[in-house]
Scaffold this motif. Structure first.
Motif, PDB file in Angstrom:
ATOM      1  N   TYR B 290       0.871  -1.181   0.000  1.00 45.08           N
ATOM      2  CA  TYR B 290       0.000   0.000   0.000  1.00 45.08           C
ATOM      3  C   TYR B 290       0.900   1.219   0.000  1.00 45.08           C
ATOM      4  O   TYR B 290       2.106   1.131   0.242  1.00 45.08           O
ATOM      5  N   LYS B 291       0.299   2.366  -0.295  1.00 42.72           N
ATOM      6  CA  LYS B 291       1.042   3.624  -0.287  1.00 42.72           C
ATOM      7  C   LYS B 291       0.117   4.694   0.250  1.00 42.72           C
ATOM      8  O   LYS B 291      -1.076   4.693  -0.055  1.00 42.72           O
ATOM      9  N   LEU B 292       0.678   5.582   1.070  1.00 45.09           N
ATOM     10  CA  LEU B 292      -0.112   6.717   1.533  1.00 45.09           C
ATOM     11  C   LEU B 292       0.514   7.980   0.959  1.00 45.09           C
ATOM     12  O   LEU B 292       1.645   8.318   1.294  1.00 45.09           O
ATOM     13  N   ASN B 293      -0.194   8.647   0.081  1.00 47.09           N
ATOM     14  CA  ASN B 293       0.353   9.837  -0.571  1.00 47.09           C
ATOM     15  C   ASN B 293      -0.272  11.092   0.002  1.00 47.09           C
ATOM     16  O   ASN B 293      -1.493  11.225   0.003  1.00 47.09           O
ATOM     17  N   ASN B 294       0.568  12.018   0.466  1.00 45.20           N
ATOM     18  CA  ASN B 294      -0.017  13.304   0.849  1.00 45.20           C
ATOM     19  C   ASN B 294      -0.225  14.128  -0.416  1.00 45.20           C
ATOM     20  O   ASN B 294       0.078  13.682  -1.515  1.00 45.20           O
ATOM     21  N   VAL B 295      -0.761  15.333  -0.245  1.00 44.39           N
ATOM     22  CA  VAL B 295      -1.175  16.118  -1.413  1.00 44.39           C
ATOM     23  C   VAL B 295       0.000  16.339  -2.370  1.00 44.39           C
ATOM     24  O   VAL B 295      -0.133  16.212  -3.585  1.00 44.39           O
ATOM     25  N   GLU B 296       1.153  16.657  -1.787  1.00 45.82           N
ATOM     26  CA  GLU B 296       2.320  16.925  -2.619  1.00 45.82           C
ATOM     27  C   GLU B 296       2.748  15.669  -3.396  1.00 45.82           C
ATOM     28  O   GLU B 296       3.015  15.737  -4.603  1.00 45.82           O
ATOM     29  N   ASP B 297       2.789  14.529  -2.707  1.00 49.02           N
ATOM     30  CA  ASP B 297       3.133  13.259  -3.374  1.00 49.02           C
ATOM     31  C   ASP B 297       2.171  12.988  -4.527  1.00 49.02           C
ATOM     32  O   ASP B 297       2.557  12.540  -5.596  1.00 49.02           O
ATOM     33  N   TRP B 298       0.903  13.265  -4.240  1.00 47.41           N
ATOM     34  CA  TRP B 298      -0.149  12.956  -5.210  1.00 47.41           C
ATOM     35  C   TRP B 298       0.024  13.796  -6.473  1.00 47.41           C
ATOM     36  O   TRP B 298      -0.116  13.308  -7.584  1.00 47.41           O
ATOM     37  N   MET B 299       0.352  15.085  -6.272  1.00 45.50           N
ATOM     38  CA  MET B 299       0.562  15.976  -7.422  1.00 45.50           C
ATOM     39  C   MET B 299       1.796  15.556  -8.212  1.00 45.50           C
ATOM     40  O   MET B 299       1.833  15.640  -9.427  1.00 45.50           O
ATOM     41  N   GLU B 300       2.803  15.109  -7.491  1.00 48.33           N
ATOM     42  CA  GLU B 300       4.027  14.631  -8.136  1.00 48.33           C
ATOM     43  C   GLU B 300       3.730  13.361  -8.958  1.00 48.33           C
ATOM     44  O   GLU B 300       4.155  13.216 -10.088  1.00 48.33           O
ATOM     45  N   PHE B 301       2.939  12.468  -8.338  1.00 45.16           N
ATOM     46  CA  PHE B 301       2.587  11.202  -8.973  1.00 45.16           C
ATOM     47  C   PHE B 301       1.837  11.423 -10.292  1.00 45.16           C
ATOM     48  O   PHE B 301       2.017  10.704 -11.261  1.00 45.16           O
ATOM     49  N   PHE B 302       1.003  12.468 -10.306  1.00 45.47           N
ATOM     50  CA  PHE B 302       0.230  12.748 -11.509  1.00 45.47           C
ATOM     51  C   PHE B 302       0.933  13.730 -12.443  1.00 45.47           C
ATOM     52  O   PHE B 302       0.348  14.206 -13.402  1.00 45.47           O
ATOM     53  N   SER B 303       2.190  14.041 -12.139  1.00 44.67           N
ATOM     54  CA  SER B 303       2.984  14.989 -12.949  1.00 44.67           C
ATOM     55  C   SER B 303       2.207  16.260 -13.269  1.00 44.67           C
ATOM     56  O   SER B 303       2.044  16.633 -14.420  1.00 44.67           O
ATOM     57  N   VAL B 304       1.718  16.910 -12.201  1.00 47.12           N
ATOM     58  CA  VAL B 304       0.957  18.142 -12.404  1.00 47.12           C
ATOM     59  C   VAL B 304       1.823  19.184 -13.119  1.00 47.12           C
ATOM     60  O   VAL B 304       1.395  19.852 -14.036  1.00 47.12           O
ATOM     61  N   VAL B 305       3.087  19.293 -12.647  1.00 48.64           N
ATOM     62  CA  VAL B 305       4.020  20.153 -13.374  1.00 48.64           C
ATOM     63  C   VAL B 305       4.603  19.283 -14.491  1.00 48.64           C
ATOM     64  O   VAL B 305       5.266  18.295 -14.227  1.00 48.64           O
ATOM     65  N   SER B 306       4.315  19.655 -15.727  1.00 51.55           N
ATOM     66  CA  SER B 306       4.734  18.781 -16.816  1.00 51.55           C
ATOM     67  C   SER B 306       6.222  18.929 -17.096  1.00 51.55           C
ATOM     68  O   SER B 306       6.860  19.877 -16.668  1.00 51.55           O
ATOM     69  N   LYS B 307       6.740  17.962 -17.820  1.00 52.21           N
ATOM     70  CA  LYS B 307       8.161  18.001 -18.198  1.00 52.21           C
ATOM     71  C   LYS B 307       8.467  19.264 -18.972  1.00 52.21           C
ATOM     72  O   LYS B 307       9.520  19.854 -18.813  1.00 52.21           O
ATOM     73  N   ASP B 308       7.516  19.648 -19.847  1.00 55.22           N
ATOM     74  CA  ASP B 308       7.707  20.856 -20.638  1.00 55.22           C
ATOM     75  C   ASP B 308       8.034  22.046 -19.750  1.00 55.22           C
ATOM     76  O   ASP B 308       8.932  22.813 -20.038  1.00 55.22           O
ATOM     77  N   ASN B 309       7.265  22.185 -18.663  1.00 53.11           N
ATOM     78  CA  ASN B 309       7.479  23.328 -17.793  1.00 53.11           C
ATOM     79  C   ASN B 309       8.843  23.296 -17.142  1.00 53.11           C
ATOM     80  O   ASN B 309       9.514  24.312 -17.019  1.00 53.11           O
ATOM     81  N   LYS B 310       9.248  22.098 -16.725  1.00 50.97           N
ATOM     82  CA  LYS B 310      10.554  21.982 -16.082  1.00 50.97           C
ATOM     83  C   LYS B 310      11.651  22.351 -17.070  1.00 50.97           C
ATOM     84  O   LYS B 310      12.587  23.085 -16.728  1.00 50.97           O
ATOM     85  N   VAL B 311      11.548  21.843 -18.296  1.00 49.78           N
ATOM     86  CA  VAL B 311      12.558  22.147 -19.311  1.00 49.78           C
ATOM     87  C   VAL B 311      12.573  23.643 -19.619  1.00 49.78           C
ATOM     88  O   VAL B 311      13.635  24.254 -19.733  1.00 49.78           O
ATOM     89  N   LEU B 312      11.378  24.233 -19.708  1.00 49.04           N
ATOM     90  CA  LEU B 312      11.314  25.666 -20.006  1.00 49.04           C
ATOM     91  C   LEU B 312      11.992  26.486 -18.921  1.00 49.04           C
ATOM     92  O   LEU B 312      12.709  27.438 -19.205  1.00 49.04           O
ATOM     93  N   VAL B 313      11.752  26.106 -17.650  1.00 48.22           N
ATOM     94  CA  VAL B 313      12.384  26.845 -16.553  1.00 48.22           C
ATOM     95  C   VAL B 313      13.905  26.721 -16.656  1.00 48.22           C
ATOM     96  O   VAL B 313      14.635  27.714 -16.550  1.00 48.22           O
ATOM     97  N   ALA B 314      14.392  25.517 -16.915  1.00 50.85           N
ATOM     98  CA  ALA B 314      15.836  25.310 -17.034  1.00 50.85           C
ATOM     99  C   ALA B 314      16.404  26.137 -18.186  1.00 50.85           C
ATOM    100  O   ALA B 314      17.417  26.832 -18.024  1.00 50.85           O
ATOM    101  N   LEU B 315      15.736  26.099 -19.343  1.00 55.53           N
ATOM    102  CA  LEU B 315      16.220  26.865 -20.498  1.00 55.53           C
ATOM    103  C   LEU B 315      16.186  28.366 -20.199  1.00 55.53           C
ATOM    104  O   LEU B 315      17.080  29.102 -20.592  1.00 55.53           O
ATOM    105  N   SER B 316      15.139  28.812 -19.482  1.00 49.25           N
ATOM    106  CA  SER B 316      15.043  30.241 -19.171  1.00 49.25           C
ATOM    107  C   SER B 316      16.211  30.686 -18.313  1.00 49.25           C
ATOM    108  O   SER B 316      16.749  31.771 -18.495  1.00 49.25           O
ATOM    109  N   PHE B 317      16.598  29.838 -17.354  1.00 47.84           N
ATOM    110  CA  PHE B 317      17.712  30.233 -16.494  1.00 47.84           C
ATOM    111  C   PHE B 317      19.016  30.255 -17.287  1.00 47.84           C
ATOM    112  O   PHE B 317      19.871  31.111 -17.056  1.00 47.84           O
ATOM    113  N   MET B 318      19.156  29.351 -18.251  1.00 43.82           N
ATOM    114  CA  MET B 318      20.334  29.405 -19.114  1.00 43.82           C
ATOM    115  C   MET B 318      20.316  30.689 -19.930  1.00 43.82           C
ATOM    116  O   MET B 318      21.346  31.324 -20.153  1.00 43.82           O
TER     117      MET B 318
END
Lengths: 403, 437
Positions: B290-318
């Motif tokens: 079994y697994k107990l997911n808190n809200v943050e885990d749950w959002m992570e599990f469903f990839s609420v922040v998409s890969k696109d967004n993460k890549v965009l943030v990284a590229l923006s900082f570059m």
């Protein structure tokens, strides 16, 4: 001829400026080549042929709350009315709307469940003999459903299983790699169906699916209180047909809600909103990045010139031509840029490797790096040209005046 | 001294307006682009219920047979079977818990000018509102008896209340949902969240439902699931009862576990539950998970922040780094040009430290101006994001944190870029410049 040695010597005396330029050019190359690759990947995805003429198709949803009509009959009336609207080519009740991002999918196999055997995943939709014409897709082999093959799961509660199915070519090619899928039997769960027609190309509910073009049309009409209709119109007629749908449906029977009247192109853009956003942001990023780097090259060259006014004047006084001065700055910039591009290409490759881990992208093709590098070099040399021309105009007398 | 340095900086800005403006523009564009992607990222990753996100848990039970592989990230179901959800809802612990399913109706009044419309609804138990801190304007949640008897009662939100009745206290009135009549027992404040963290199955940025009703109505009225249903084995399903008894996943479940101890106890309970179910022939597995997911885990599990967004943030900082290298070059140019003047100041008694400090103040001013202009640019960028699709309407905005972060990022990065030029210029040897005057 190109006076490379003295240029390098001069550069070594003020390293910082050169290094900064080099860093900018390297990072720019790395970002632009990767961003361009992601852009081209997304463009290919967004522009792919779905098999539908999206601008001519629309869908809408009906929720019936009144219980004083027979829904089976009502649907017949609705379809007949829809097909008579001027501008409509065909209309059909359908379950699972292509491109919409919601629908049903399942594994279809060579053996009935629960026996083990090869299974191929496909998105499936229910439709009648009008489905093909409504969607506007072409059969490449076989035939359409005949009227008596359509199974109705209606309000009488009887549930017979359909015996035939129309499949997309992508599905039959995967299910029967040796070819000739027409006429073969596959199993939906434990029920056999025969493939009677093959559609050249049509997308299912999810374009992002691992098998977006594996689609089956099952000759089944499920009458329910919630219904989806698909309508195909003549070119340019869609907007006016869509505008009258709600009124016409309500006029036929009003104890229902007609909603979500949406064109297929809109469904698709909604489903792909994330990709469109990524595309746009990357394009903006590339444009401003190139502008900022050009600005940097421009500013730095200006600064170098102002610092070397006296030396330039002296060279001119000693007989150097204007073209020699311009050449000096161009060669200097080219040297820095090329070193930056070499480092940048390696960085681009490494960044590409990182992105491969994040996205399911193939490796960054060399052509993207080479093309970006050449463009950045051209951009950099162009930005040097104006300040270099100004440097060439420095009067030789400057050299003597200020001493 | 600080104001004096500010004054000097402003004079210096005016003396070389073009270069100074270019620097401000470069930092503004860098910050603008970075803040645009960072704002979207920030809104997507923001804790939607900060006061409770560590106490709300969505359990996952591994019900699939040994050897069956699910397609999810961790190979475990994202939702629960109906029977597990009902059993866990009837369990003695924890005190607050609810099953939850999305459904929907056409909404209409008997005699009204309001045109019938469709609306999504949520099937939950009476504790749902307490668990998610939903505030009642009128009335209250339904009774325990209503939960037991599947009473046709509903809680609606203020949005629907306005749409149906134009506002006011309408507790006690009835509305029609499809062919049934339901009585309003409470009206809650419209749930204002932009991440639908309690049900991420159909997209993270959907709006909450406007109608809530007892979960027991699912079985009593055979209500459709408007969310996802997933199966993993062949199960004939001809009647609604088949669906309720099946191993398909279509129900969500939330439990409120106030502390670590409660979490541990609940974990033990879940384990015991699965063992008990195993005796009944379910959970055909070697190892119970079994697994107990808190809200943050749950959002992570469903990839609420998409890969696109993460890549965009990284590229923006570059991208920001490129802008900084740019500014560093320009600053170096600007400061070195001023070396003779600094030489004189040094000769007149200014210490290295004072000269250094003066130049740091100057770059901070540039950073501040750039950061402010950067906010304008990022607003433009966010407007562009919102124009891309209506999904981003609530996401592509700047909250106070981001608004404050813009000039801070600009100033900090400007200072980083300015340190080296300031250091170079403060090392100026007065003698050389005095000689050449």
């Amino acid at each position: 001829m190109l006076e490379i040695k003295p240029i390098i010597n001069a550069m070594l005396r003020s390293k910082v400026g050169a290094i900064l330029l080099l860093i900018q050019i390297a990072i720019t190359t790395a970002i632009v080549s990767n961003a361009a690759f992601i852009i081209s990947d997304r463009l290919t995805y967004l522009k792919q042929d779905t098999g539908y003429h999206e601008q001519a198709l629309f869908t809408f949803n009906v929720m019936t709350f009144g219980r004083d009509v027979n829904i089976d009959q009502q649907i017949e009336l609705d379809e007949a009315m829809l097909r008579q609207i001027p501008g409509v080519i065909d209309a059909s009740l359908m379950q699972t709307i292509p491109l919409s991002g919601s629908g049903s999918a399942s594994g279809f196999g060579e053996k009935p469940e629960p026996e083990e055997g090869k299974r191929v995943r496909a998105s499936y939709m229910f439709g009648d003999e009008h489905a093909l014409n409504t969607l506007g897709v072409k059969l490449s082999e076989g035939r359409n459903f005949s009227d008596d093959e359509i199974v109705v799961h209606g309000s009488d509660g009887k549930q017979t299983a359909p015996s035939v199915v129309i499949a997309s070519k992508a599905f039959t090619d995967e299910m029967f790699p040796e070819g000739n899928g027409l006429g073969k039997t596959i199993y939906m769960e434990d029920k056999p169906v025969q493939i009677i027609g093959i559609v050249e190309r049509m997308a299912g509910a999810w374009l992002r699916d691992s098998k977006p073009f594996n689609v089956l049309i099952i000759p089944l009409v499920k009458t329910d209180t919630i219904q989806d209709f698909v309508v195909r119109t003549a070119p340019g007629q869609r907007a006016q047909v869509m505008a009258q749908i709600e009124d016409k449906m309500q006029a036929l029977y009003d104890k229902r809600v007609v909603r979500e009247i949406e064109g297929f192109d809109l469904l698709k853009s909604k489903y792909n909103a994330k990709d469109t956003l990524m595309l746009r942001m990357l394009v903006v990023l590339i444009v401003v990045l190139v502008l900022v780097t050009a600005l940097g090259v421009f500013g730095l060259t200006l600064f170098n010139i102002s610092k070397r006014t006296k030396q330039i004047g002296t060279r001119r006084a000693l007989g150097a031509r204007k073209s020699a001065i311009i050449r000096y700055f161009l060669v200097e910039n080219a040297l820095i840029s090329v070193s930056g591009l070499v480092i940048g290409s390696v960085a681009a490759y490494l960044l590409g490797q990182q992105l491969m881990k994040v996205f399911s992208l193939p490796a960054l093709p060399l052509s993207f790096i080479v093309f970006t590098a050449l463009s950045v070099l051209a951009m950099s040399l162009l930005s040097v040209l104006a300040p270099a021309k100004r440097a060439a105009d420095i009067s030789p007398s400057i050299a003597t005046r200020s001493i | 001294m600080f104001t004096h340095y500010l004054d000097l900086s402003w004079r210096s800005f005016k003396r070389t307006p073009v270069v100074s403006f270019l620097m401000v523009l470069a930092i503004a564009i860098g910050v603008g682009v970075t803040m645009t992607s960072l704002s979207v990222y920030h809104m997507m990753s923001m804790d939607p219920i900060p006061e409770k996100s560590n106490q709300l848990f969505h359990p996952q039970l591994q019900t699939v047979d040994e050897g069956v592989k699910l397609w999810t990230k961790d190979g475990m179901p994202r939702q629960m079977t109906y029977q597990d959800a009902v059993n866990l809802m009837n369990a003695p612990i924890p005190e607050r818990k609810t099953a939850s399913v999305k459904t929907g109706f056409s909404v209409h009044l008997d005699a009204s000018t309001v045109k019938p419309f469709s609306s999504a609804a949520r099937l939950v138990n009476r504790q749902f509102f307490e668990i998610f801190n939903l505030e009642f304007i009128n009335g209250a949640t339904w009774s325990e008896n209503d939960d037991l008897n599947a009473s046709p009662v509903i809680v609606i939100d203020d949005y629907l209340n306005n749409k149906l009745f134009g506002g006011g206290n309408n507790v006690g009135k009835s509305i029609n949902l499809d062919d049934g009549q339901y009585q309003i027992v409470g009206i809650i404040k419209t749930w204002d969240i932009h991440i639908k963290f309690y049900d991420l199955n159909n997209g993270a940025f959907q709006k909450p439902e406007h109608i809530y009703m007892p979960f027991s109505l699912v079985a009593a009225r055979e209500l459709d699931n408007w969310g996802n249903t997933n199966g993993w084995k062949f199960e004939p399903s001809n009647t609604f009862q088949d669906k309720l008894n099946s191993e398909r996943f279509w129900v969500q479940f939330w439990a409120e576990l106030p502390d670590e101890q409660a979490k541990q106890r609940y974990g033990e309970y879940l384990m015991a539950y699965m063992q008990e179910q195993q005796k009944l022939g379910r959970f055909n597995r070697d190892e119970l998970v079994y697994k107990l997911n808190n809200v943050e885990d749950w959002m992570e599990f469903f990839s609420v922040v998409s890969k696109d967004n993460k890549v965009l943030v990284a590229l923006s900082f570059m991208f920001l780094a490129v802008c900084l290298a740019n500014i560093l070059g320009l600053l170096l140019a600007k400061f070195l040009r001023r070396a003779p003047e600094v030489g004189v100041r040094r000769a007149l008694g200014a210490s290295k430290r004072q000269v250094f400090y003066q130049h740091v103040v100057e770059v901070s001013l540039l950073g501040f101006l750039g950061g402010t202009l950067g906010i304008v640019i990022s607003q433009l960028g966010l407007w562009g994001v919102r124009a891309t699709h209506s999904v981003y309407t609530n996401l592509a905005t700047m909250d106070a944190t981001m608004l404050f972060a813009s000039p801070v990022i600009a100033i900090v990065s400007c200072i980083i870029a300015g340190l080296y030029p300031a250091w170079i210029v403060c090392r100026t040897t007065p003698a050389i410049y005095l000689k050449s005057q």
